[in-house]
Write an enzyme that holds these catalytic residues in place. Structure first.
Site, PDB file in Angstrom:
ATOM      1  N   ARG A  47       0.904  -1.377   0.074  1.00  0.00           N
ATOM      2  CA  ARG A  47       0.008   0.114   0.004  1.00  0.00           C
ATOM      3  C   ARG A  47       0.956   1.201   0.075  1.00  0.00           C
ATOM      4  O   ARG A  47       2.226   1.197   0.274  1.00  0.00           O
ATOM      5  CB  ARG A  47      -0.906  -0.055   1.327  1.00  0.00           C
ATOM      6  CG  ARG A  47      -0.184  -0.366   2.346  1.00  0.00           C
ATOM      7  CD  ARG A  47      -0.760   0.302   3.641  1.00  0.00           C
ATOM      8  NE  ARG A  47      -0.671   1.939   3.496  1.00  0.00           N
ATOM      9  CZ  ARG A  47       0.761   2.501   3.731  1.00  0.00           C
ATOM     10  NH1 ARG A  47       1.573   1.845   3.836  1.00  0.00           N
ATOM     11  NH2 ARG A  47       0.821   3.806   3.614  1.00  0.00           N
ATOM     12  N   GLY A  48       0.375   2.338  -0.109  1.00  0.00           N
ATOM     13  CA  GLY A  48       0.825   3.674  -0.383  1.00  0.00           C
ATOM     14  C   GLY A  48       1.173   3.930  -1.885  1.00  0.00           C
ATOM     15  O   GLY A  48       1.430   2.966  -2.627  1.00  0.00           O
ATOM     16  N   ALA A  49       0.883   5.062  -2.222  1.00  0.00           N
ATOM     17  CA  ALA A  49       0.729   5.413  -3.584  1.00  0.00           C
ATOM     18  C   ALA A  49       1.841   5.073  -4.499  1.00  0.00           C
ATOM     19  O   ALA A  49       1.745   4.089  -5.421  1.00  0.00           O
ATOM     20  CB  ALA A  49       0.285   6.755  -3.992  1.00  0.00           C
ATOM     21  N   ARG A  81      -7.036  -0.766  -7.270  1.00  0.00           N
ATOM     22  CA  ARG A  81      -7.597   0.348  -6.182  1.00  0.00           C
ATOM     23  C   ARG A  81      -7.886   1.728  -7.169  1.00  0.00           C
ATOM     24  O   ARG A  81      -6.962   1.902  -7.924  1.00  0.00           O
ATOM     25  CB  ARG A  81      -6.521   0.454  -5.219  1.00  0.00           C
ATOM     26  CG  ARG A  81      -6.602  -0.381  -4.184  1.00  0.00           C
ATOM     27  CD  ARG A  81      -5.564   0.040  -2.912  1.00  0.00           C
ATOM     28  NE  ARG A  81      -6.286   0.846  -1.861  1.00  0.00           N
ATOM     29  CZ  ARG A  81      -5.761   1.344  -0.847  1.00  0.00           C
ATOM     30  NH1 ARG A  81      -4.366   1.160  -0.793  1.00  0.00           N
ATOM     31  NH2 ARG A  81      -6.239   2.096  -0.017  1.00  0.00           N
ATOM     32  N   GLN A 187      -2.231   2.574   9.922  1.00  0.00           N
ATOM     33  CA  GLN A 187      -0.881   2.781   9.243  1.00  0.00           C
ATOM     34  C   GLN A 187       0.012   3.653   9.977  1.00  0.00           C
ATOM     35  O   GLN A 187       1.053   3.543   9.975  1.00  0.00           O
ATOM     36  CB  GLN A 187      -1.332   3.377   7.802  1.00  0.00           C
ATOM     37  CG  GLN A 187      -1.701   2.687   6.682  1.00  0.00           C
ATOM     38  CD  GLN A 187      -3.294   2.983   6.834  1.00  0.00           C
ATOM     39  OE1 GLN A 187      -3.939   3.333   7.546  1.00  0.00           O
ATOM     40  NE2 GLN A 187      -4.006   2.674   5.683  1.00  0.00           N
ATOM     41  N   ASP A 228      -2.086  10.662  -2.562  1.00  0.00           N
ATOM     42  CA  ASP A 228      -2.450   9.687  -3.272  1.00  0.00           C
ATOM     43  C   ASP A 228      -2.696  10.425  -4.780  1.00  0.00           C
ATOM     44  O   ASP A 228      -2.644   9.522  -5.770  1.00  0.00           O
ATOM     45  CB  ASP A 228      -3.493   9.118  -3.035  1.00  0.00           C
ATOM     46  CG  ASP A 228      -3.143   8.023  -1.928  1.00  0.00           C
ATOM     47  OD1 ASP A 228      -3.124   8.484  -0.793  1.00  0.00           O
ATOM     48  OD2 ASP A 228      -2.896   6.919  -2.035  1.00  0.00           O
ATOM     49  N   ASN A 238      -5.663  12.406   0.176  1.00  0.00           N
ATOM     50  CA  ASN A 238      -4.828  11.684   1.083  1.00  0.00           C
ATOM     51  C   ASN A 238      -5.658  10.821   1.932  1.00  0.00           C
ATOM     52  O   ASN A 238      -6.945  10.974   1.969  1.00  0.00           O
ATOM     53  CB  ASN A 238      -3.793  12.551   1.516  1.00  0.00           C
ATOM     54  CG  ASN A 238      -2.551  11.650   2.349  1.00  0.00           C
ATOM     55  OD1 ASN A 238      -2.191  10.889   1.685  1.00  0.00           O
ATOM     56  ND2 ASN A 238      -2.293  12.001   3.597  1.00  0.00           N
TER      57      ASN A 238
HETATM   58  O1  MRU Z   1      -4.678   3.367   2.041  1.00  0.00           O
HETATM   59  P1  MRU Z   1      -3.065   3.472   1.916  1.00  0.00           P
HETATM   60  O2  MRU Z   1      -2.639   2.872   3.005  1.00  0.00           O
HETATM   61  O3  MRU Z   1      -2.859   3.147   0.572  1.00  0.00           O
HETATM   62  O4  MRU Z   1      -3.107   5.037   1.686  1.00  0.00           O
HETATM   63  C1  MRU Z   1      -1.890   5.626   1.902  1.00  0.00           C
HETATM   64  C2  MRU Z   1      -1.760   7.051   1.855  1.00  0.00           C
HETATM   65  O5  MRU Z   1      -2.888   7.763   2.096  1.00  0.00           O
HETATM   66  C3  MRU Z   1      -0.562   7.573   1.960  1.00  0.00           C
HETATM   67  O6  MRU Z   1      -0.449   9.013   2.493  1.00  0.00           O
HETATM   68  C4  MRU Z   1      -0.088   8.026   0.407  1.00  0.00           C
HETATM   69  O7  MRU Z   1      -0.369   7.026  -0.382  1.00  0.00           O
HETATM   70  C5  MRU Z   1       1.272   8.675   0.471  1.00  0.00           C
HETATM   71  S1  MRU Z   1       2.270   7.373   0.610  1.00  0.00           S
HETATM   72  C6  MRU Z   1       3.731   8.061   0.261  1.00  0.00           C
END
Ligand code: MRU
Length: 343
Positions: A47-49, A81, A187, A228, A238
Site C-alpha cells: 500500500r501507499g501510492a 484500487r 497505518q 494519493d 490523501n
Molecule cells: O490506503 P493507503 O494506506 O494505501 O493510503 C496511503 C496514503 O494515503 C499515503 O499517505 C499516500 O499514499 C502517500 S504514500 C507515500
C-alpha cells in the site's frame, strides 16, 4: 533501518513485505502473476501510492514473462484500487513500452522488466530529493505532525513525508514526530511507528482525535502528509483524516505541507471534485482485529481517502522543487521539469 525493501524484484517473482502483518511479524509474499499482484494491492499487503505503482509495473513484467495477454493484465491491475494516481501513471508508462512492441516474447519481457526497475529506482531517488528539498522548511528543532504511513513501506524506499522527517533527522535537526494512528487501518500506529523505531527517530503515537489538542498543547511547528492524487489546482487526496488535520492546522496557524513525487500530480484531473474516492469494506470499521466494536446492524461509511482543498495547503514538496500557490501555475511547471529530467 534493516536491509529489506518493501518491494524486491527477483527476476521471476516479486517479493513483498506483507504490510498487514507489521509490526507483529515480518512476512514476505512471493508473487508470480498479475492477479496475485492485484490482490496484494487490493488487500493492502502492499500500500501507499508510489509502492502500488511500482508493484503494478512489476505485475506487467510478470505477465510478459508468462506470455500473457498484456491488455488483460493491464486491466486487472488498473481495477485493484481507484484513488492513487501513481498506479495508473506506472501502468501508462508500462503501456507505452508494450503497446506496438515489435520484438519477440523474451525481448518484450526484458523491456518491461527494465521499465519497472526504472520506475522503482526513480522513486527512491525522488524520495531522497524530496527530503533534501524540504530541509529549508524544517526548523532546527521541530515538532512535526504526520498522518498515515508515507515511509519506506509506502514507497520503494525512503518515503515522502516520513522521508522528510528522516532526512531532517539525519541532517542533525532535532525532530520529534507526532504520528496519527490513522483509523481504521492504523497505518500510523503500526507502520510509521515501526519505521521511526527502526530508524531511531523520536516519535509519539496519538489517536486521530488528539491532533487539535496536540497542536494547542505542544506547539506543532508543521504538518507534513503524503498524497494519493494531486489535482491540477492543488486539491489533494490523501488518507481519510488529512482534511480534518489541514483545517486544525489552519486554525492554529501551522504550515501544512504535502510531500509527493511528481508522479502523484494528475494534471488531467482539474480539481478534487473529480478524484475517485475509494470506499472500503465496513468490517474495517466494525472490527478491531477479530473483535466487533460496532453493534451489529449499525450502518457504516468507510471512505479510504478525503480531499484537502488547495487553499489549506501551504506548499507541495516534490523531487524537482517546491510548488507554492497558485498551484495552477506552479504544478505544471514542476511536472514539465520532471519530464525533462527523465528524457
Ligand atoms: O490506503 P493507503 O494506506 O494505501 O493510503 C496511503 C496514503 O494515503 C499515503 O499517505 C499516500 O499514499 C502517500 S504514500 C507515500
Amino acid at each position: 533501518m534493516s536491509t529489506f525493501r518493501s518491494i524486491e524484484w527477483k527476476g521471476d517473482r516479486l517479493v513483498l513485505l506483507d504490510q498487514r502483518r507489521i509490526p507483529e511479524a515480518k512476512v514476505f509474499l512471493e508473487l508470480r502473476t498479475p492477479e496475485e499482484v492485484a490482490e496484494a494491492i487490493r488487500s493492502m499487503a502492499v500500500r501507499g501510492a508510489p509502492a502500488i505503482g511500482a508493484a503494478a509495473a512489476f505485475g506487467m513484467a510478470l505477465a510478459a514473462r508468462a506470455g500473457r495477454d498484456l491488455a488483460e493484465a493491464d486491466q486487472i491491475l488498473r481495477a485493484s484500487r481507484p484513488t492513487a494516481v501513481n498506479l495508473f501513471w506506472a501502468l501508462d508508462r508500462m503501456k507505452r513500452v508494450w503497446e506496438g512492441f515489435s520484438g519477440d516474447r523474451e525481448a518484450l519481457f526484458l523491456a518491461l522488466e527494465a521499465e519497472a526497475l526504472r520506475i522503482a529506482e526513480e522513486d527512491v531517488a525522488a524520495n531522497k530529493a524530496i527530503g533534501h528539498n524540504a530541509l529549508p522548511l524544517i526548523p532546527d528543532e521541530a515538532r512535526i505532525l504526520h498522518h498515515c504511513n508515507t515511509g519506506s513501506l509506502a514507497t520503494v524506499d525512503y518515503g515522502t513525508a516520513l522521508g522528510i522527517i528522516r532526512i531532517a533527522h539525519e541532517a542533525g535537526k532535532k525532530v520529534h514526530a507526532f504520528l496519527d494512528e490513522t483509523r481504521p487501518r492504523l497505518q500510523g500506529a503500526r507502520l510509521s511507528a515501526f519505521e521511526m523505531r527502526e530508524l531511531g527517530i523520536p516519535h509519539t503515537v496519538i489517536v486521530d482525535g488528539a491532533s487539535g489538542h496536540v497542536m494547542k498543547k505542544f506547539g506543532i511547528d508543521l504538518v507534513v502528509v503524503g498524497a494519493d492524487r494531486i489535482a491540477a489546482n492543488g486539491d489533494t487526496a490523501n488518507k481519510i483524516g488529512t482534511y480534518n488535520l489541514a483545517i486544525a492546522a489552519r486554525y492554529h496557524g501551522i504550515p501544512f505541507y504535502v510531500a509527493a513525487p511528481t508522479s502523484t500530480i494528475d494534471l488531467k484531473t482539474p480539481s478534487g471534485e473529480a478524484i475517485p474516492i475509494e470506499e472500503r469494506a465496513p468490517e474495517e470499521v466494525t472490527h478491531c482485529g477479530d473483535t466487533r466494536v460496532v453493534p451489529e446492524g449499525s450502518p457504516v461509511y468507510n471512505p479510504a481517502f478525503d480531499v484537502t482543498p488547495a487553499e489549506l495547503i501551504t506548499a507541495i514538496v516534490t523531487e524537482v522543487g517546491i510548488a507554492y500557490p497558485p498551484f495552477l501555475e506552479s504544478l505544471p511547471a514542476l511536472v514539465a521539469k520532471a519530464e525533462e529530467a527523465r528524457s
